[in-house]
Enzyme design. Structure first.
Site, PDB file in Angstrom:
ATOM      1  N   ARG A  24     -25.595  72.762 -13.772  1.00  0.00           N
ATOM      2  CA  ARG A  24     -25.973  72.288 -15.102  1.00  0.00           C
ATOM      3  C   ARG A  24     -24.742  72.033 -15.963  1.00  0.00           C
ATOM      4  NH1 ARG A  24     -30.326  75.704 -18.266  1.00  0.00           N
ATOM      5  NH2 ARG A  24     -28.533  77.054 -18.632  1.00  0.00           N
ATOM      6  N   LYS A  79     -26.203  71.160 -22.609  1.00  0.00           N
ATOM      7  CA  LYS A  79     -26.116  72.462 -23.304  1.00  0.00           C
ATOM      8  C   LYS A  79     -24.879  72.441 -24.192  1.00  0.00           C
ATOM      9  CE  LYS A  79     -27.318  77.256 -22.273  1.00  0.00           C
ATOM     10  NZ  LYS A  79     -28.692  77.270 -22.807  1.00  0.00           N
ATOM     11  N   GLU A 117     -39.572  71.677 -26.487  1.00  0.00           N
ATOM     12  CA  GLU A 117     -39.109  73.060 -26.362  1.00  0.00           C
ATOM     13  C   GLU A 117     -38.741  73.579 -27.741  1.00  0.00           C
ATOM     14  OE1 GLU A 117     -35.293  73.889 -24.669  1.00  0.00           O
ATOM     15  OE2 GLU A 117     -34.516  71.903 -25.118  1.00  0.00           O
TER      16      GLU A 117
END
Ligand code: PLP
Length: 299
Positions: free
Chosen positions: A47, A147, A181
């Site tokens: 990720r 992220k 989310e």
């Protein structure tokens, strides 16, 4: 480097001006034989690689990420608490080119470091109040799965307002009426024996914990439906006494949601009181992390 240290950065460093930064968050747990073992570090390495690519930063090779994480864990084994505590690991990547004129291009150099901290158990079983936001997005579509700190900064104002107005703990972003989310965790509805959760898209962060839960869903006695979930359907599902709702993320694994707040109206989540299946998920994931249950190959 082990121990406390300070970063010295030139004031013109790319990250300080143009937001070229991303991070990861994972944990290592003490095992029954006394050793300390990370949970799913490869998925976190992958990720970070993809976050770096989207930010046009030089991505840390997967093997380098994994080696640095395991070196950090080894160096901090003696401060890793016994379960339910663990060692929190925060790999961080910063664009370091010292050129304030580089506004329109990527940083060709990056600093990759790992911060660790002993942590206790986050799961409290107390249930959260979630305000549903259908107008403002959490971030932009092309950065939802990255992220990066800027995504958090963008959500801060929305979260503050929901806290002030509704005493909400978190905001559930549902742009155009479809659930994505919260600011820092994924969203799953345990509708009786079925887990309903939005399908992966570029618009939101692909949580490793979400993937863990979906992967072991069958063992937990759940079917999985990854499909678009409208706010209208969510509010209907929430009413059933057999429905539980959870946020998922590395910090708490799962956190139960007790109340949804939509356009000022409060909707209690039917099965929040017992949170029976939430606890079942929590227990199985925890026992895999602590080496008390078998985990899938490669985790
Ligand atoms: C880190 C993060 C999550 C949770 O991901 P995990 O890999 O499960 O810890 C969810 N949403 C956002 C926005 C995140 O930054």
């Amino acid at each position: 480097m082990v121990g406390t240290s300070e970063l010295v950065l030139h004031p013109g460093t790319h990250v300080l001006h143009y937001g070229s930064a991303c991070f990861e968050g994972l944990k290592a747990h003490r095992q029954p034989d006394g050793s300390v073992r990370t949970f799913r570090s490869r998925s976190h390495a992958e990720r970070m690689y993809s976050s770096a690519e989207r930010l046009m930063l030089p991505p840390p090779p997967i093997a380098l990420f994994e080696r640095m994480v395991s070196d950090s864990v080894a160096a901090n084994a003696d401060i890793t608490p016994e379960p339910p505590g663990s060692l929190y690991i925060r790999p961080t990547l910063l664009g370091t080119e010292q050129n304030i004129g580089a506004a329109a291009r990527a940083s060709n150099t990056a600093l990759f470091y790992i911060l660790t901290s002993p942590v206790g158990q986050y799961f409290s079983g107390g249930s959260l109040r979630l305000a549903i936001e259908t107008k403002l997005p959490r971030t932009t579509p092309q950065f939802g799965m990255v992220k990066t700190g800027a995504n958090y900064a963008m959500a801060l104002g929305v979260l503050k307002e929901a806290k002030d107005r509704y005493a909400a703990d978190q905001v559930l972003f549902a742009p155009d009426g479809y659930v994505e989310e919260t600011g820092a965790a994924n969203f799953l509805v345990l509708a009786d024996k079925t887990i309903v959760t939005p399908p992966l898209s570029d618009g939101y962060l692909h949580g490793v914990t979400r993937n863990t839960i979906l992967t072991i869903a069958e063992e937990l006695g759940f079917d999985v439906e990854e499909r678009p979930l409208s706010v209208t359907e969510l509010l209907e599902l929430a009413e059933a006494p057999t429905t539980e709702i959870v946020l998922s993320g590395t910090a708490a694994i799962v956190a139960p949601v007790g109340t949804l707040i939509h356009e000022g109206a409060e909707h209690a989540v039917g099965g929040a009181e017992t949170a029976e299946r939430t606890t079942k998920i929590q227990k199985l994931v925890t026992s895999m992390q602590q080496g008390l249950s078998e985990r899938p190959e490669g985790w």
